[in-house]
Write an enzyme that holds these catalytic residues in place. Structure first.
Site, PDB file in Angstrom:
ATOM      1  N   THR A  26       0.842  -1.195   0.000  1.00 44.13           N
ATOM      2  CA  THR A  26       0.000   0.000   0.000  1.00 44.13           C
ATOM      3  C   THR A  26       0.876   1.243   0.000  1.00 44.13           C
ATOM      4  O   THR A  26       1.754   1.372   0.842  1.00 44.13           O
ATOM      5  CB  THR A  26      -0.901  -0.030   1.252  1.00 44.13           C
ATOM      6  OG1 THR A  26      -1.849  -1.084   1.071  1.00 44.13           O
ATOM      7  CG2 THR A  26      -1.628   1.281   1.472  1.00 44.13           C
ATOM      8  N   HIS A 177      -6.695 -11.062  -0.056  1.00 48.03           N
ATOM      9  CA  HIS A 177      -5.960 -10.593   1.135  1.00 48.03           C
ATOM     10  C   HIS A 177      -6.655 -11.144   2.381  1.00 48.03           C
ATOM     11  O   HIS A 177      -7.661 -10.612   2.834  1.00 48.03           O
ATOM     12  CB  HIS A 177      -5.956  -9.064   1.145  1.00 48.03           C
ATOM     13  CG  HIS A 177      -4.981  -8.455   2.113  1.00 48.03           C
ATOM     14  ND1 HIS A 177      -4.385  -9.179   3.124  1.00 48.03           N
ATOM     15  CD2 HIS A 177      -4.486  -7.194   2.220  1.00 48.03           C
ATOM     16  CE1 HIS A 177      -3.572  -8.385   3.808  1.00 48.03           C
ATOM     17  NE2 HIS A 177      -3.613  -7.171   3.277  1.00 48.03           N
ATOM     18  N   ASN A 180      -3.079  -9.812   7.908  1.00 45.06           N
ATOM     19  CA  ASN A 180      -2.792  -8.493   8.497  1.00 45.06           C
ATOM     20  C   ASN A 180      -3.962  -7.769   9.163  1.00 45.06           C
ATOM     21  O   ASN A 180      -4.004  -6.542   9.207  1.00 45.06           O
ATOM     22  CB  ASN A 180      -2.167  -7.566   7.433  1.00 45.06           C
ATOM     23  CG  ASN A 180      -0.795  -8.068   6.987  1.00 45.06           C
ATOM     24  OD1 ASN A 180      -0.240  -8.956   7.624  1.00 45.06           O
ATOM     25  ND2 ASN A 180      -0.260  -7.512   5.916  1.00 45.06           N
ATOM     26  N   TYR A 182      -7.237  -7.501   8.465  1.00 46.31           N
ATOM     27  CA  TYR A 182      -8.347  -6.907   7.700  1.00 46.31           C
ATOM     28  C   TYR A 182      -9.572  -7.837   7.725  1.00 46.31           C
ATOM     29  O   TYR A 182      -9.560  -8.851   8.421  1.00 46.31           O
ATOM     30  CB  TYR A 182      -7.867  -6.567   6.287  1.00 46.31           C
ATOM     31  CG  TYR A 182      -6.775  -5.514   6.327  1.00 46.31           C
ATOM     32  CD1 TYR A 182      -7.066  -4.216   6.754  1.00 46.31           C
ATOM     33  CD2 TYR A 182      -5.451  -5.828   6.026  1.00 46.31           C
ATOM     34  CE1 TYR A 182      -6.063  -3.246   6.848  1.00 46.31           C
ATOM     35  CE2 TYR A 182      -4.445  -4.864   6.119  1.00 46.31           C
ATOM     36  CZ  TYR A 182      -4.756  -3.577   6.532  1.00 46.31           C
ATOM     37  OH  TYR A 182      -3.775  -2.624   6.644  1.00 46.31           O
ATOM     38  N   ASN A 237      -2.572  -4.656  13.141  1.00 49.53           N
ATOM     39  CA  ASN A 237      -3.932  -4.128  13.233  1.00 49.53           C
ATOM     40  C   ASN A 237      -4.786  -4.839  14.280  1.00 49.53           C
ATOM     41  O   ASN A 237      -5.970  -5.111  14.069  1.00 49.53           O
ATOM     42  CB  ASN A 237      -4.623  -4.202  11.864  1.00 49.53           C
ATOM     43  CG  ASN A 237      -3.993  -3.252  10.860  1.00 49.53           C
ATOM     44  OD1 ASN A 237      -3.727  -2.097  11.192  1.00 49.53           O
ATOM     45  ND2 ASN A 237      -3.735  -3.725   9.653  1.00 49.53           N
ATOM     46  N   GLY A 324       8.971  -7.029   0.204  1.00 51.54           N
ATOM     47  CA  GLY A 324       8.210  -5.795   0.333  1.00 51.54           C
ATOM     48  C   GLY A 324       9.113  -4.588   0.313  1.00 51.54           C
ATOM     49  O   GLY A 324       9.338  -3.943  -0.709  1.00 51.54           O
TER      50      GLY A 324
HETATM   51  C1  LIG Z   1       4.546   0.332   3.074  1.00 47.86           C
HETATM   52  C2  LIG Z   1       3.974  -1.042   3.242  1.00 47.86           C
HETATM   53  C3  LIG Z   1       2.721  -1.320   2.733  1.00 47.86           C
HETATM   54  C4  LIG Z   1       2.177  -2.616   2.807  1.00 47.86           C
HETATM   55  N1  LIG Z   1       0.971  -2.879   2.220  1.00 47.86           N
HETATM   56  C5  LIG Z   1       0.501  -4.158   2.186  1.00 47.86           C
HETATM   57  C6  LIG Z   1      -0.685  -4.470   1.457  1.00 47.86           C
HETATM   58  O1  LIG Z   1      -1.324  -3.630   0.808  1.00 47.86           O
HETATM   59  N2  LIG Z   1      -1.096  -5.762   1.483  1.00 47.86           N
HETATM   60  C7  LIG Z   1      -0.415  -6.750   2.159  1.00 47.86           C
HETATM   61  O2  LIG Z   1      -0.823  -7.908   2.133  1.00 47.86           O
HETATM   62  N3  LIG Z   1       0.718  -6.469   2.845  1.00 47.86           N
HETATM   63  C8  LIG Z   1       1.203  -5.209   2.853  1.00 47.86           C
HETATM   64  N4  LIG Z   1       2.389  -4.943   3.492  1.00 47.86           N
HETATM   65  C9  LIG Z   1       3.197  -6.053   4.034  1.00 47.86           C
HETATM   66  C10 LIG Z   1       4.246  -6.505   2.995  1.00 47.86           C
HETATM   67  O3  LIG Z   1       3.632  -7.087   1.863  1.00 47.86           O
HETATM   68  C11 LIG Z   1       5.249  -7.528   3.575  1.00 47.86           C
HETATM   69  O4  LIG Z   1       4.567  -8.660   4.023  1.00 47.86           O
HETATM   70  C12 LIG Z   1       6.042  -6.918   4.735  1.00 47.86           C
HETATM   71  O5  LIG Z   1       6.590  -5.662   4.361  1.00 47.86           O
HETATM   72  C13 LIG Z   1       7.186  -7.821   5.174  1.00 47.86           C
HETATM   73  O6  LIG Z   1       8.046  -8.101   4.065  1.00 47.86           O
HETATM   74  P1  LIG Z   1       9.459  -7.337   3.875  1.00 47.86           P
HETATM   75  O7  LIG Z   1      10.271  -7.658   5.090  1.00 47.86           O
HETATM   76  O8  LIG Z   1      10.033  -7.947   2.611  1.00 47.86           O
HETATM   77  O9  LIG Z   1       9.182  -5.890   3.740  1.00 47.86           O
HETATM   78  C14 LIG Z   1       2.925  -3.645   3.459  1.00 47.86           C
HETATM   79  C15 LIG Z   1       4.178  -3.338   4.004  1.00 47.86           C
HETATM   80  C16 LIG Z   1       4.715  -2.073   3.898  1.00 47.86           C
HETATM   81  C17 LIG Z   1       6.082  -1.792   4.445  1.00 47.86           C
END
Ligand SMILES: Cc1cc2nc3c(=O)[nH]c(=O)nc-3n(C[C@H](O)[C@H](O)[C@H](O)COP(=O)(O)O)c2cc1C
Length: 374
Positions: A26, A177, A180, A182, A237, A324
């Site tokens: 997001t 989804h 997290n 939701y 959340n 991410g």
């Molecule tokens: C800025 C941001 C926005 C995110 N938005 C979503 C999202 O829209 N949907 C989702 O399933 N996870 C979302 N996440 C979680 C990421 O998909 C991911 O699971 C999380 O960042 C851990 O992975 P990483 O260590 O590679 O960043 C978001 C994470 C971040 C940092």
């Protein structure tokens, strides 16, 4: 060292040429009015597309009541479908694949985003913490309105309609989804679901909505173009199931029966969903725990680096790994991983909202090399 990331992978109806997946992120930069993907968003996704690589989009609201933050995109208006069409075209032109993440936030919203109406949820229990308001301010979460039993079928229909719209917009598939904190996770977990009808109580009942959604979306797109994201150990959340194993084992076994293309699991080590620098060591990999129940592709996510991701694939804990924060800061992450190059650091301050800064201005390795002195 990272060779394991660069072998082809059949993922349902498509075949990827590498396993460096872009996680759903997001960014709260959809064009206004109308939460429509615009040129800036097209450019962001174009930069991150790669030959044979998979992008999962940011969470995208399936209906107006599914929105939880300002400037997140939707897939419920014709303008949004047209906006997404430009995104899928840009990704396909670079030889990439893209799945849309279908999102309903449930109680993780605010009435200022919902025309003054209260957010909906399985039960009238507010999430702890603060919501984003329509003006990008923060305010305590409101007590949501519990959905009536007869309303739930229309939520399932909203998911199916959104999947149909995703198909029209040129997506290769959709990801549900279910993670997290939701709406779907709110139904799954006892802490947020205290219903006494067929959607609450037992594990079977709490899993019912997710399974109905997976079934309905598969009927539109074909199960081989549908994935689902779950966070069995998540705490984002206000979520958190005291004993996740029985619930998630049941759910994953049932989902496996539907023949979905992939299961996308967030590791317990990253239980903060990227919101904080959480890194729990000495906890099991969810990909290892649930692998025995899942016959199709398993994508793992959470705190991976290219090296640890390759190890997860080598050790058969996952088939692909989603990144991410590293993908935010490295538009050419697959190329950098393949060549073993250094990575740009990410800037947390520009994760949510704003414009081009921290969105489309991270350099590729070609650009970084050119700007190095000497
Ligand atoms: C800025 C941001 C926005 C995110 N938005 C979503 C999202 O829209 N949907 C989702 O399933 N996870 C979302 N996440 C979680 C990421 O998909 C991911 O699971 C999380 O960042 C851990 O992975 P990483 O260590 O590679 O960043 C978001 C994470 C971040 C940092």
């Amino acid at each position: 060292m990272t060779e394991a990331l660069f072998s082809p992978l059949k993922l349902g109806a498509i075949t990827l040429s590498h396993r460096v997946v872009m996680a759903p992120l997001t960014r709260m930069r959809a064009a206004q009015p109308g939460n429509v993907p615009g040129e800036l968003n097209v450019e962001y996704y174009r930069q991150r597309a790669s030959q044979g690589g998979l992008i999962i989009t940011e969470g995208t609201q399936i209906s107006p009541s599914g929105q939880g933050m300002p400037a997140t995109p939707g897939i419920h208006s014709e303008a949004q479908i047209a906006g997404w069409k430009a995104v899928t075209k840009a990704i396909h032109e670079k030889g990439g694949f893209v799945f849309l993440q279908l999102w309903h936030v449930g109680r993780i919203s605010h009435s200022s985003l919902l025309n003054g109406r209260l957010p909906v949820a399985p039960s009238a229990i507010p999430a702890p913490g603060n919501a984003f308001t329509a003006t990008f301010d923060r305010a305590p979460f409101e007590t949501p309105r519990a959905l009536e039993t007869h309303e739930i079928a229309s939520i399932v229909e909203d998911y199916a309609r959104a999947a149909l719209s995703a198909q029209r917009a040129g997506f290769d598939g959709v990801e549900i989804h279910g993670a997290n904190g939701y709406l779907l996770e709110q139904f799954l977990q006892r802490r947020s679901n205290q219903r006494t009808d067929a959607y609450g109580g037992s594990i079977e009942n709490r899993s019912r909505l997710v399974l109905e959604v997976a079934h309905a979306v598969s009927a539109v797109f074909g199960a081989d173009r549908v994935g689902i994201r779950l966070s069995p150990f998540g705490v984002a959340n206000g979520s958190g199931e005291d004993d996740p194993l029985p619930l998630y084992t049941y759910l994953i076994e049932r989902l496996a029966g539907l023949g979905l293309a992939y299961l996308h699991l967030i590791e317990p080590r990253a239980s903060g969903a990227g919101q904080a620098e959480v890194d729990h060591q000495n906890v099991p990999f969810s990909s290892e725990l649930f692998r025995p129940y899942w016959p199709n592709v398993l994508i793992a996510a959470g705190n991976y680096q290219p090296g640890t991701a390759a190890a997860a694939i080598d050790e058969a804990r996952a088939d692909a790994v989603a990144f991410g924060r590293l993908f935010i800061a490295n538009p050419d992450l697959p190329e950098r991983a393949r060549r073993g190059l250094g990575l740009n650091p990410y800037n947390r301050a520009t994760f949510y909202g704003g414009g081009a800064e921290g969105y489309v201005d991270y350099p590729t390795c070609e650009a970084s090399v050119q700007t190095e002195p000497g």
